[in-house]
Design a protein around this motif. Structure first.
Motif, PDB file in Angstrom:
ATOM      1  N   LEU A 385      34.530  37.713  40.725  1.00 43.11           N
ATOM      2  CA  LEU A 385      34.602  38.413  41.865  1.00 43.11           C
ATOM      3  C   LEU A 385      34.145  40.016  41.436  1.00 43.11           C
ATOM      4  O   LEU A 385      33.699  40.646  42.497  1.00 43.11           O
ATOM      5  CB  LEU A 385      36.100  38.503  42.646  1.00 43.11           C
ATOM      6  CG  LEU A 385      36.408  39.059  43.867  1.00 43.11           C
ATOM      7  CD1 LEU A 385      35.335  38.448  44.819  1.00 43.11           C
ATOM      8  CD2 LEU A 385      37.727  38.810  44.293  1.00 43.11           C
ATOM      9  N   ALA A 386      34.369  40.379  40.513  1.00 43.10           N
ATOM     10  CA  ALA A 386      34.262  41.831  39.886  1.00 43.10           C
ATOM     11  C   ALA A 386      32.584  42.025  40.137  1.00 43.10           C
ATOM     12  O   ALA A 386      32.347  42.978  40.741  1.00 43.10           O
ATOM     13  CB  ALA A 386      34.696  41.754  38.644  1.00 43.10           C
ATOM     14  N   THR A 387      32.010  41.006  39.471  1.00 44.85           N
ATOM     15  CA  THR A 387      30.413  41.508  39.522  1.00 44.85           C
ATOM     16  C   THR A 387      30.015  41.209  40.813  1.00 44.85           C
ATOM     17  O   THR A 387      28.971  41.376  41.311  1.00 44.85           O
ATOM     18  CB  THR A 387      29.591  40.366  38.499  1.00 44.85           C
ATOM     19  OG1 THR A 387      30.482  39.192  38.506  1.00 44.85           O
ATOM     20  CG2 THR A 387      29.914  41.083  37.174  1.00 44.85           C
ATOM     21  N   VAL A 405      35.734  50.588  37.681  1.00 42.52           N
ATOM     22  CA  VAL A 405      36.265  50.154  36.761  1.00 42.52           C
ATOM     23  C   VAL A 405      36.102  48.767  36.976  1.00 42.52           C
ATOM     24  O   VAL A 405      36.112  47.984  37.877  1.00 42.52           O
ATOM     25  CB  VAL A 405      37.843  50.511  36.760  1.00 42.52           C
ATOM     26  CG1 VAL A 405      38.754  49.734  35.672  1.00 42.52           C
ATOM     27  CG2 VAL A 405      38.259  51.944  37.102  1.00 42.52           C
ATOM     28  N   ALA A 406      35.682  47.943  35.650  1.00 38.07           N
ATOM     29  CA  ALA A 406      35.288  46.391  35.910  1.00 38.07           C
ATOM     30  C   ALA A 406      35.175  46.005  34.705  1.00 38.07           C
ATOM     31  O   ALA A 406      35.219  46.692  33.642  1.00 38.07           O
ATOM     32  CB  ALA A 406      33.895  46.545  36.542  1.00 38.07           C
ATOM     33  N   PRO A 407      35.476  44.632  34.486  1.00 38.65           N
ATOM     34  CA  PRO A 407      35.349  43.749  33.051  1.00 38.65           C
ATOM     35  C   PRO A 407      33.977  44.265  32.605  1.00 38.65           C
ATOM     36  O   PRO A 407      33.021  44.425  33.325  1.00 38.65           O
ATOM     37  CB  PRO A 407      35.581  42.518  33.531  1.00 38.65           C
ATOM     38  CG  PRO A 407      36.128  42.354  34.927  1.00 38.65           C
ATOM     39  CD  PRO A 407      35.618  43.626  35.650  1.00 38.65           C
ATOM     40  N   GLN A 408      34.207  44.497  31.232  1.00 42.91           N
ATOM     41  CA  GLN A 408      33.090  44.879  30.251  1.00 42.91           C
ATOM     42  C   GLN A 408      32.198  43.522  30.040  1.00 42.91           C
ATOM     43  O   GLN A 408      31.122  43.696  29.620  1.00 42.91           O
ATOM     44  CB  GLN A 408      33.411  45.568  29.143  1.00 42.91           C
ATOM     45  CG  GLN A 408      34.127  44.493  28.119  1.00 42.91           C
ATOM     46  CD  GLN A 408      34.876  45.212  26.994  1.00 42.91           C
ATOM     47  OE1 GLN A 408      35.048  46.492  27.001  1.00 42.91           O
ATOM     48  NE2 GLN A 408      34.903  44.696  25.867  1.00 42.91           N
ATOM     49  N   ASN A 409      32.786  42.403  30.505  1.00 45.50           N
ATOM     50  CA  ASN A 409      31.917  41.330  29.848  1.00 45.50           C
ATOM     51  C   ASN A 409      30.542  41.139  30.622  1.00 45.50           C
ATOM     52  O   ASN A 409      29.660  40.483  29.942  1.00 45.50           O
ATOM     53  CB  ASN A 409      32.575  39.808  30.252  1.00 45.50           C
ATOM     54  CG  ASN A 409      32.999  39.664  31.791  1.00 45.50           C
ATOM     55  OD1 ASN A 409      32.595  40.385  32.636  1.00 45.50           O
ATOM     56  ND2 ASN A 409      34.165  38.853  32.063  1.00 45.50           N
ATOM     57  N   ALA A 446      47.373  42.248  30.644  1.00 49.61           N
ATOM     58  CA  ALA A 446      47.268  41.766  29.368  1.00 49.61           C
ATOM     59  C   ALA A 446      45.881  40.986  29.362  1.00 49.61           C
ATOM     60  O   ALA A 446      45.642  39.918  30.112  1.00 49.61           O
ATOM     61  CB  ALA A 446      48.312  40.848  28.790  1.00 49.61           C
ATOM     62  N   GLY A 447      44.945  41.142  28.318  1.00 54.05           N
ATOM     63  CA  GLY A 447      43.881  40.434  28.323  1.00 54.05           C
ATOM     64  C   GLY A 447      42.562  40.955  28.963  1.00 54.05           C
ATOM     65  O   GLY A 447      41.390  40.462  28.990  1.00 54.05           O
ATOM     66  N   ALA A 448      42.803  41.852  29.703  1.00 51.99           N
ATOM     67  CA  ALA A 448      41.628  42.744  30.403  1.00 51.99           C
ATOM     68  C   ALA A 448      40.863  43.414  29.676  1.00 51.99           C
ATOM     69  O   ALA A 448      41.400  44.598  29.324  1.00 51.99           O
ATOM     70  CB  ALA A 448      42.366  43.292  31.764  1.00 51.99           C
ATOM     71  N   PHE A 449      39.644  43.271  29.412  1.00 55.74           N
ATOM     72  CA  PHE A 449      38.692  44.063  28.680  1.00 55.74           C
ATOM     73  C   PHE A 449      37.673  44.790  29.671  1.00 55.74           C
ATOM     74  O   PHE A 449      37.040  44.204  30.448  1.00 55.74           O
ATOM     75  CB  PHE A 449      37.993  43.135  27.591  1.00 55.74           C
ATOM     76  CG  PHE A 449      38.686  42.699  26.438  1.00 55.74           C
ATOM     77  CD1 PHE A 449      38.562  43.223  25.242  1.00 55.74           C
ATOM     78  CD2 PHE A 449      39.546  41.801  26.413  1.00 55.74           C
ATOM     79  CE1 PHE A 449      39.413  42.860  24.096  1.00 55.74           C
ATOM     80  CE2 PHE A 449      40.305  41.102  25.407  1.00 55.74           C
ATOM     81  CZ  PHE A 449      39.978  41.799  24.305  1.00 55.74           C
ATOM     82  N   VAL A 450      38.091  46.042  29.970  1.00 50.97           N
ATOM     83  CA  VAL A 450      37.468  46.990  30.954  1.00 50.97           C
ATOM     84  C   VAL A 450      36.569  48.050  30.417  1.00 50.97           C
ATOM     85  O   VAL A 450      36.620  48.395  29.240  1.00 50.97           O
ATOM     86  CB  VAL A 450      38.213  47.343  31.901  1.00 50.97           C
ATOM     87  CG1 VAL A 450      38.961  46.162  32.703  1.00 50.97           C
ATOM     88  CG2 VAL A 450      39.198  48.250  31.327  1.00 50.97           C
ATOM     89  N   ALA A 451      35.674  48.381  31.265  1.00 47.69           N
ATOM     90  CA  ALA A 451      34.955  49.518  30.981  1.00 47.69           C
ATOM     91  C   ALA A 451      34.770  50.438  32.141  1.00 47.69           C
ATOM     92  O   ALA A 451      34.956  49.830  33.443  1.00 47.69           O
ATOM     93  CB  ALA A 451      33.296  48.907  30.504  1.00 47.69           C
TER      94      ALA A 451
END
Length: 488
Positions: A385-387, A405-409, A446-451
């Motif tokens: 949903l982020a992308t 602010v969004a996941p870096q994946n 926890a477990g959220a890798f963001v950029a």
């Protein structure tokens, strides 16, 4: 709560009131003085529901979506993104007016101090320079933006408790006061009237954001009547059939200064009434899935511009229906319709800057309504949903900038390769702050890798470059914030 909300009619038993009052009195003063207390309180309020949904491993639908996707945005994240957009735009103007400063400054700290405006210090604003070249803001000079602060429009389409808007208020007010020679009071009112917009899928969060923004204004200029805020809930549930909904259109028609000669639904010769009926029908069709989609709804992609045929006039008409309503049900329906009309107008807008913390939810956890929509509307971004929201934001600011602010994946995972290719070829990723894990204080993250990303909606050219700060090595939010500042 809004004035007249039915919940205010609920009478609590004396013993319940007494227990609540005792709890309130026991809270430290700092709880009430902090800028972000309401946001944290609401996230805590939702924690049990979020844990319950996650334990159930059920697909996430409209009822679960707000609790599961809410994550309070840290102050330093908001400041980094706003300082490197609003602040960078302002710094570009300052350096253009004083080119000697751009050549002679010895450090970023000196430049930040020189670009301060009012009581706003751009603590996280980053500058760069190539050998023999003058300093410039790392995120660019925002040449495509308006030339005056009064014309900048900022939208947070996932505003939660209003964190980005509350922080942007004093920044824009300081710039407008400097440019237009406004008093502090006039500058705050001007920014609320002209510059700030917000949307949120959760109705209760929308109310909290409105209060937070008003409170931020009152803290600066004292309690006073404020301009109408451009905030709306994009996830309101209609809860009625289309036939019942269209009956409200008849009431709205009767609220006109000159009512139509015949019934709203039986006129082919009364163009205004027909236009109003079409507006109500399209509003219904757009928002029937609003609790699942929220700000993903795009009025301009739904068969025309909802602003046409006097649709923008529905909101004041519905206010008249509310005041004349004979029943509570009719009044509540008019409230919902007025909120949807405001949300539709914002969703159809075109904003200078879209700044937000997008919701995070992988496609495997999404319910059928949300998953089917994301897959059909955003096929190359559908995996999260982020992308999907990053793609939607582009339509909200086709010539502007997004600060997210969004996941870096999406930076590197194979499944985002088509989305990544489209974005990098069509837009300019100007500045990225990689936070990695541990960027949030909340254990829910926890477990959220963001950029943190600043992306301009323009095709890159030979002069384009991507500037990046790697703060993933910081072991706490405070450490990551320090790396992002880099005051050396």
């Amino acid at each position: 709560f809004r004035f007249g909300d039915p919940v205010l009619e609920v009478a609590l038993p004396p013993e319940t009131r007494s227990a609540l009052e005792d709890l309130m009195k026991a809270l430290p003063r700092d709880v009430f003085a902090a800028d972000d207390s309401l946001g944290w309180v609401y996230q805590y309020w939702q924690a049990d529901r979020k844990e319950e949904v996650n334990r159930s491993e059920k697909k996430i639908g409209a009822d679960e979506l707000p609790a599961v996707t809410q994550l309070f945005t840290e102050d330093y994240m908001v400041l980094f993104l706003l300082h490197n957009t609003l602040g960078a735009w302002w710094a570009g103007k300052v350096l253009a007016a004083n080119p000697d400063l751009a050549q002679s400054a010895s450090s970023e700290s000196e430049l930040r101090a020189a670009c301060a405006v009012g009581d706003v210090e751009w603590t996280y604003l980053r500058f760069v320079r190539e050998e023999g070249q003058p300093w410039r803001p790392a995120a660019g000079t925002f040449d495509g933006w308006p030339k005056a602060a009064r014309d900048i429009t900022l939208l947070d389409p996932c505003m939660g408790s209003g964190h980005f808007l509350v922080f942007a208020l004093p920044m824009l007010a300081a710039m407008r006061a400097a440019e237009e020679r406004l008093s502090a009071e006039a500058a705050i009112e001007a920014v609320l009237r002209d510059n700030l917009f917000g949307l949120e899928i959760d109705p209760r969060c929308t109310q909290i954001a409105a209060f937070n923004l008003a409170l931020a204004a009152w803290r600066r200029v004292g309690y006073r009547q404020l301009p109408s805020l451009h905030l709306a809930c994009s996830g309101l549930s209609l809860g009625v059939s289309k036939g019942e909904w269209l009956k409200l259109a008849e009431r709205a028609a009767q609220a006109l200064p000159v009512p139509p000669e015949t019934d709203l639904l039986g006129t082919e010769d009364n163009l205004f009434s027909d236009a109003m009926k079409r507006g109500f029908e399209r509003l219904y069709d757009l928002f029937v899935r609003a609790p699942w989609l929220g700000s993903l709804i795009d009025p301009r992609a739904a068969g025309g511009d909802l602003v046409e045929h006097g649709f923008a006039d529905l909101e004041p008409l519905l206010a008249q229906v509310m005041t004349r309503a004979e029943t509570a049900d009719l009044a509540e329906m008019a409230v919902a319709a007025q909120g949807l009309a405001k949300a539709a107008l914002i969703l159809a807008g075109n904003f200078t800057l879209v700044a937000t913390n997008v919701p995070y939810l992988g496609i495997r956890k999404q319910g059928e309504v949300l998953k089917d929509f994301c897959t059909s509307a955003f096929p190359d971004a559908k995996e999260d949903l982020a992308t999907v929201f990053l793609s939607r934001i582009r339509n909200l600011s086709p010539m502007g900038t997004m600060a997210v602010v969004a996941p870096q994946n999406w930076f590197f995972l194979y499944r985002y390769r088509y989305y990544r290719k489209r974005l990098l070829e069509g837009d300019t990723l100007a500045l990225a702050g990689r936070l990695g894990e541990g960027g949030f204080q909340s254990p829910d993250a926890a477990g959220a890798f963001v950029a943190l990303s600043v992306i301009h909606m323009r095709t890159p050219d030979d002069r384009s470059s991507i500037r990046a700060v790697d703060a993933s090595g910081g072991q706490s939010p405070e450490a990551k914030a320090g790396i992002l500042k880099d005051q050396s």
